[in-house]
Scaffold this motif. Structure first.
Motif, PDB file in Angstrom:
ATOM      1  N   UNK A  11       0.822  -1.203   0.000  1.00  0.00           N
ATOM      2  CA  UNK A  11       0.000   0.000   0.000  1.00  0.00           C
ATOM      3  C   UNK A  11       0.859   1.257   0.000  1.00  0.00           C
ATOM      4  N   UNK A  12       0.398   2.258  -0.747  1.00  0.00           N
ATOM      5  CA  UNK A  12       1.124   3.530  -0.787  1.00  0.00           C
ATOM      6  C   UNK A  12       1.175   4.175   0.586  1.00  0.00           C
ATOM      7  N   UNK A  13       0.254   3.788   1.468  1.00  0.00           N
ATOM      8  CA  UNK A  13       0.196   4.387   2.803  1.00  0.00           C
ATOM      9  C   UNK A  13       1.489   4.184   3.572  1.00  0.00           C
ATOM     10  N   UNK A  14       2.222   3.106   3.263  1.00  0.00           N
ATOM     11  CA  UNK A  14       3.417   2.853   4.057  1.00  0.00           C
ATOM     12  C   UNK A  14       4.481   3.924   3.832  1.00  0.00           C
ATOM     13  N   UNK A  15       4.544   4.482   2.598  1.00  0.00           N
ATOM     14  CA  UNK A  15       5.508   5.547   2.355  1.00  0.00           C
ATOM     15  C   UNK A  15       5.053   6.865   2.968  1.00  0.00           C
ATOM     16  N   UNK A  16       3.747   7.069   3.072  1.00  0.00           N
ATOM     17  CA  UNK A  16       3.237   8.237   3.793  1.00  0.00           C
ATOM     18  C   UNK A  16       3.630   8.137   5.259  1.00  0.00           C
ATOM     19  N   UNK A  17       3.510   6.943   5.822  1.00  0.00           N
ATOM     20  CA  UNK A  17       3.890   6.739   7.217  1.00  0.00           C
ATOM     21  C   UNK A  17       5.383   6.960   7.407  1.00  0.00           C
ATOM     22  N   UNK A  18       6.203   6.461   6.487  1.00  0.00           N
ATOM     23  CA  UNK A  18       7.654   6.690   6.578  1.00  0.00           C
ATOM     24  C   UNK A  18       7.954   8.186   6.605  1.00  0.00           C
ATOM     25  N   UNK A  19       7.320   8.947   5.705  1.00  0.00           N
ATOM     26  CA  UNK A  19       7.542  10.389   5.666  1.00  0.00           C
ATOM     27  C   UNK A  19       7.073  11.085   6.930  1.00  0.00           C
ATOM     28  N   UNK A  20       5.895  10.680   7.441  1.00  0.00           N
ATOM     29  CA  UNK A  20       5.368  11.295   8.658  1.00  0.00           C
ATOM     30  C   UNK A  20       6.262  10.985   9.854  1.00  0.00           C
ATOM     31  N   UNK A  21       6.739   9.747   9.938  1.00  0.00           N
ATOM     32  CA  UNK A  21       7.638   9.383  11.032  1.00  0.00           C
ATOM     33  C   UNK A  21       8.929  10.193  10.942  1.00  0.00           C
ATOM     34  N   UNK A  22       9.442  10.395   9.740  1.00  0.00           N
ATOM     35  CA  UNK A  22      10.671  11.184   9.579  1.00  0.00           C
ATOM     36  C   UNK A  22      10.492  12.597  10.117  1.00  0.00           C
ATOM     37  N   UNK A  23       9.344  13.220   9.823  1.00  0.00           N
ATOM     38  CA  UNK A  23       9.103  14.589  10.296  1.00  0.00           C
ATOM     39  C   UNK A  23       8.923  14.599  11.818  1.00  0.00           C
ATOM     40  N   UNK A  24       8.185  13.626  12.343  1.00  0.00           N
ATOM     41  CA  UNK A  24       8.009  13.545  13.799  1.00  0.00           C
ATOM     42  C   UNK A  24       9.337  13.394  14.511  1.00  0.00           C
ATOM     43  N   UNK A  25      10.200  12.527  13.990  1.00  0.00           N
ATOM     44  CA  UNK A  25      11.514  12.348  14.603  1.00  0.00           C
ATOM     45  C   UNK A  25      12.352  13.610  14.486  1.00  0.00           C
ATOM     46  N   UNK A  26      12.239  14.312  13.361  1.00  0.00           N
ATOM     47  CA  UNK A  26      13.012  15.538  13.175  1.00  0.00           C
ATOM     48  C   UNK A  26      12.681  16.562  14.253  1.00  0.00           C
ATOM     49  N   UNK A  27      11.402  16.768  14.494  1.00  0.00           N
ATOM     50  CA  UNK A  27      10.992  17.809  15.440  1.00  0.00           C
ATOM     51  C   UNK A  27      11.232  17.375  16.880  1.00  0.00           C
ATOM     52  N   UNK A  28      10.799  16.165  17.225  1.00  0.00           N
ATOM     53  CA  UNK A  28      10.902  15.729  18.621  1.00  0.00           C
ATOM     54  C   UNK A  28      12.333  15.440  19.029  1.00  0.00           C
ATOM     55  N   UNK A  29      13.042  14.605  18.248  1.00  0.00           N
ATOM     56  CA  UNK A  29      14.386  14.229  18.638  1.00  0.00           C
ATOM     57  C   UNK A  29      15.385  15.361  18.423  1.00  0.00           C
ATOM     58  N   UNK A  30      15.074  16.252  17.478  1.00  0.00           N
ATOM     59  CA  UNK A  30      15.922  17.426  17.315  1.00  0.00           C
ATOM     60  C   UNK A  30      15.966  18.278  18.565  1.00  0.00           C
ATOM     61  N   UNK A  31      14.886  18.278  19.331  1.00  0.00           N
ATOM     62  CA  UNK A  31      14.857  19.042  20.581  1.00  0.00           C
ATOM     63  C   UNK A  31      15.366  18.237  21.768  1.00  0.00           C
ATOM     64  N   UNK A  32      15.014  16.958  21.821  1.00  0.00           N
ATOM     65  CA  UNK A  32      15.319  16.174  23.009  1.00  0.00           C
ATOM     66  C   UNK A  32      16.737  15.603  23.021  1.00  0.00           C
ATOM     67  N   UNK A  33      17.296  15.297  21.853  1.00  0.00           N
ATOM     68  CA  UNK A  33      18.592  14.624  21.829  1.00  0.00           C
ATOM     69  C   UNK A  33      19.738  15.615  21.961  1.00  0.00           C
ATOM     70  N   UNK A  34      19.750  16.664  21.141  1.00  0.00           N
ATOM     71  CA  UNK A  34      20.863  17.608  21.229  1.00  0.00           C
ATOM     72  C   UNK A  34      20.450  19.056  20.988  1.00  0.00           C
ATOM     73  N   UNK A  35      19.148  19.325  20.966  1.00  0.00           N
ATOM     74  CA  UNK A  35      18.697  20.694  20.754  1.00  0.00           C
ATOM     75  C   UNK A  35      19.132  21.647  21.845  1.00  0.00           C
ATOM     76  N   UNK A  36      19.406  21.116  23.047  1.00  0.00           N
ATOM     77  CA  UNK A  36      19.826  21.970  24.151  1.00  0.00           C
ATOM     78  C   UNK A  36      21.238  22.515  23.956  1.00  0.00           C
TER      79      UNK A  36
END
Length: 405
Positions: A11-36
């Motif tokens: 299903x094409x949905x799996x690539x939508x999920x991959x893209x959404x997960x990438x953006x979620x990780x960018x915003x959340x982990x960008x702040x929590x891992x080394x954003x400080x």
């Protein structure tokens, strides 16, 4: 006439999920891992706190990620990944908003711990979800999704450095929190499990892991402490190290940004490599690259040299996290995978938290970062020894299985 193979759902949905997960990780982990990292100097100047104490803010968030990884992995296996993703998105955004009003160390520690504890629902469960959507070629898919984290770990500090210079550190936290809520909550709603294969369909039964989970999970958990202790030091302390050479914070943040832009390509490349040569060999290759290169940052003093070396280091270091994730997927069964990956990633975050703290503490003790980066390299050697022995154990078990077949 050969027997027709049952159709494989793509299903094409799996690539939508991959893209959404990438953006979620960018915003959340960008702040929590080394954003400080770009807040070190502003907090030091305003409150007079030592860098070890400031680094503990980040460590508190990573301890929260470690504990939350186990908790949220178990919850995701039972209640569904969408719920833990929504909880994580809301927690990260709200805690960062509240950090704008903090004035005591304990307040920062508590807020970042809570952001990590609940924000962990945006890491192991989501990457486990990506792997479940891809019965084949999971290395590339996980590499692309985890590349989002590299985008965030470079982009968030880079953008925040300019925000801090323009409006101050408190307003920078407010902007981060508001953007997090506005973007992550809608994306979290997109998360859903792949359709279950019909009974009797070819490929419905996944191959058994090469080692029992009670052996593989603790083994890999110990290994990732070393690789994440190693990677945490430049992620958390590269900006202040460069700043110590009388280079401006935006320029120092630019070096980190370039390093993590290269890391985007590295995560994808090592994910593809894992599909071709195997998960553990790809992990070993990236770990070796990181370990032999990390100490070189302390031998550089010129901004141009930092810009030249950072992407070389970043490309190889980035493959470590992809290697960890693909190896964890290979060593765990589908049932309970989110919880088991949560345990492995918990130890990764603990290593990350320890690495960031020891980097700041050793700077406070010695007055420079030489010993901090030397200890990072030593942790990388420990990881290589454990992952190498894990590879030999897996290869031996597979050869035994072939002999008995």
């Amino acid at each position: 006439m050969s027997e027709a193979k049952p159709p494989v759902a793509r299903p094409a949905a799996r690539w939508i999920i991959v893209g959404a997960v990438a953006v979620l990780l960018a915003i959340a982990m960008g702040q929590l891992v080394n954003g400080l990292s770009v807040f070190f100097v502003p907090l030091e100047l305003e409150f007079g706190w030592p860098r070890g104490a400031i680094a503990l803010i980040n460590s508190a968030g990573l301890v929260g990620l470690a504990l939350g990884g186990i908790l949220m992995g178990m919850v995701a296996d039972r209640a569904g990944v969408r719920r833990v993703a929504l909880a994580g998105a809301g927690a990260v955004g709200l805690c960062v908003l509240l950090a704008a009003g903090a004035s005591q160390l304990w307040q920062f520690y508590l807020l970042f711990f809570l952001a990590g504890l609940l924000g962990a629902g945006l890491f192991a469960p989501l990457l486990s979800l990506v792997g479940n959507w891809f019965p084949a070629g999971a290395g590339l898919a996980i590499g692309i999704a985890s590349a989002g984290q590299a985008v965030g770990q470079g982009g968030v500090p880079f953008a925040t450095a300019f925000l801090i210079e323009a409006v101050g550190w408190r307003q920078a936290f407010l902007v981060q929190g508001a953007v997090s809520l506005a973007v992550m909550l809608p994306l979290a709603l997109l998360m859903r499990e792949p359709p279950r294969p019909a009974r009797g369909q070819a490929g419905a039964v996944a191959a058994a892991p090469p080692l029992p989970p009670w052996v593989a999970v603790p083994w890999l958990s110990l290994a990732v402490i070393g690789c994440c202790t190693c990677m945490a030091v430049p992620l958390m302390h590269l900006v202040p190290l460069i700043h110590g050479h009388h280079i401006s914070s935006p320029d120092a943040g630019g070096v980190l940004f370039v390093m993590l832009l290269a890391a985007i390509l590295g995560r994808i490349a090592f994910g593809r490599l894992a599909d071709h040569v195997g998960a553990i060999p790809a992990y070993v290759t990236a770990s070796f690259w990181q370990t032999v290169a990390v100490f070189a940052f302390t031998r550089i003093h010129d901004l141009g040299q930092f810009y030249l070396f950072a992407p070389i280091y970043g490309f190889g270091y980035a493959g470590v996290m992809t290697g960890v994730l693909v190896t964890a997927r290979m060593l765990t069964p589908v049932e309970g995978r989110a919880a088991m990956m949560g345990v492995i990633i918990a130890f990764a975050w603990l290593g990350h938290g320890f690495g960031g703290f020891q980097g700041g503490w050793l700077f406070d003790v010695t007055g420079d970062y030489t010993l901090s980066f030397a200890m990072a390299a030593l942790a990388g050697v420990m990881n290589l020894m454990l992952v190498g022995s894990l590879f030999l154990a897996v290869r031996r078990r597979r050869r035994q299985g072939l002999a008995l077949a």
